[in-house]
Design an enzyme around this catalytic site. Sequence first.
Site, PDB file in Angstrom:
ATOM      1  N   LEU A   1       0.791  -1.097  -0.144  1.00  0.00           N
ATOM      2  CA  LEU A   1       0.049   0.040   0.136  1.00  0.00           C
ATOM      3  C   LEU A   1       0.837   1.304  -0.075  1.00  0.00           C
ATOM      4  O   LEU A   1       0.264   2.374   0.181  1.00  0.00           O
ATOM      5  CB  LEU A   1      -1.029  -0.151   1.213  1.00  0.00           C
ATOM      6  CG  LEU A   1      -1.919  -1.169   1.293  1.00  0.00           C
ATOM      7  CD1 LEU A   1      -2.770  -1.081   2.658  1.00  0.00           C
ATOM      8  CD2 LEU A   1      -3.094  -1.059   0.190  1.00  0.00           C
ATOM      9  N   ARG A   2       2.088   1.144  -0.170  1.00  0.00           N
ATOM     10  CA  ARG A   2       3.067   2.237   0.023  1.00  0.00           C
ATOM     11  C   ARG A   2       2.691   3.322  -1.312  1.00  0.00           C
ATOM     12  O   ARG A   2       2.514   4.415  -0.986  1.00  0.00           O
ATOM     13  CB  ARG A   2       4.270   1.875  -0.230  1.00  0.00           C
ATOM     14  CG  ARG A   2       5.529   3.079  -0.040  1.00  0.00           C
ATOM     15  CD  ARG A   2       6.892   2.760  -0.112  1.00  0.00           C
ATOM     16  NE  ARG A   2       7.177   2.206   1.267  1.00  0.00           N
ATOM     17  CZ  ARG A   2       7.685   1.187   1.590  1.00  0.00           C
ATOM     18  NH1 ARG A   2       7.947   0.291   0.320  1.00  0.00           N
ATOM     19  NH2 ARG A   2       8.151   0.483   2.581  1.00  0.00           N
ATOM     20  N   ALA A   3       2.294   2.513  -2.358  1.00  0.00           N
ATOM     21  CA  ALA A   3       1.989   3.667  -3.494  1.00  0.00           C
ATOM     22  C   ALA A   3       0.748   4.334  -3.380  1.00  0.00           C
ATOM     23  O   ALA A   3       0.847   5.696  -3.573  1.00  0.00           O
ATOM     24  CB  ALA A   3       2.035   2.592  -5.046  1.00  0.00           C
TER      25      ALA A   3
END
Length: 363
Positions: free
Chosen positions: A261-263
């Site tokens: 979920l970093r993006a």
Amino acid sequence: MNGAMRGTDDLGGAGSSSGTASRPVFPFAALIGQTSLQQALVLAAIDPGLGGVLISGPRGTAKSTAARALAELLPEGQLVNLPLGASEDRLIGTLDIETVLRDGSVRFSPGLLAKAHRGVLYVDEVNLLPDALVDALLDAAASGVNTVERDGVSHSHDASFVLIGTMNPEEGELRPQLIDRFGLMVELQNAFEPQVRQAIVKARFAFDLDPAGFRAAYADQQASYVQRIRSARAALPLLWFDDAVHARVSTLCIDAAVDGLRADLVMLRAARALAAFERADAVTVGHVERVADAVLLHRRRQHDSPRANQSQPESEARSQGVDRGASGDTARSSADSDWGYLPPEPTATVPVKRVIPLDVKKR
């Protein structure tokens, strides 16, 4: 197409950690054909928590020039260079354990992360830096805090800086586990448009011949950048995201098949920084669209392998192969259904004569 503004490696900015006298810096506003790079750097300056900017491109495409130019727009105007041969202690700092044991007090010798606080930490050829150093500086860039632990003694200090890493892909790639941790990425190309090349060369010649006069021509634009970055930083906590923005971010990240979920988090923060820079009242889907490329460039993956794109599932093909085998073509159907597997091949046996058996040992 991204343009190129060739920079000289010995051009230092005000407050450079090199210790040399201050030299004129090519103005950030005067960069030509670098719209995507300028936007990414400004967003990282507004929100250092994005995790920095990775700039990929061949030699002579303004990577170092842009980094030095950005530092001049920040509050401290500090540019710190991380050399390839730096040790971990030089980067994060070190604790004097002898002083701790003798006096009971922590004596900390600051490293480059402490010196880069509120400025720019510039890493040229980051792909050639040891992984341990890259991991440490990315941790500090994302958290804004540097923690040094030695022999049970811990010391932390603020380390909020804009991380700019550059790399030439011809010299090797950065490990996927590390490249993903850079917030934004911009890929520069050589300029092959005659008018763009001529404009770049003319600007560089003008700056080299009369740095003060050239900088004076861009003074108003530079001052505008400084003021807008300062105002955008103050406006960040006031901006939030509605469901439409969240939905568009999720769709873009799913379509790019990103890991984790970093993006999503980086895209939301980048869109918010862009909205703040443009003095918008709210973050919109349009802001998301304009930052998506820089967020997904180094994270985008293929959805499925060629095997998964077949017209029917593997289990279905295997079951059909068994049915066809029942009709008398078992070997061929099994080979066709088990894509990628080779059927067993018979091997001839050779008799061996005069083999003397070994005596059985008694126990």
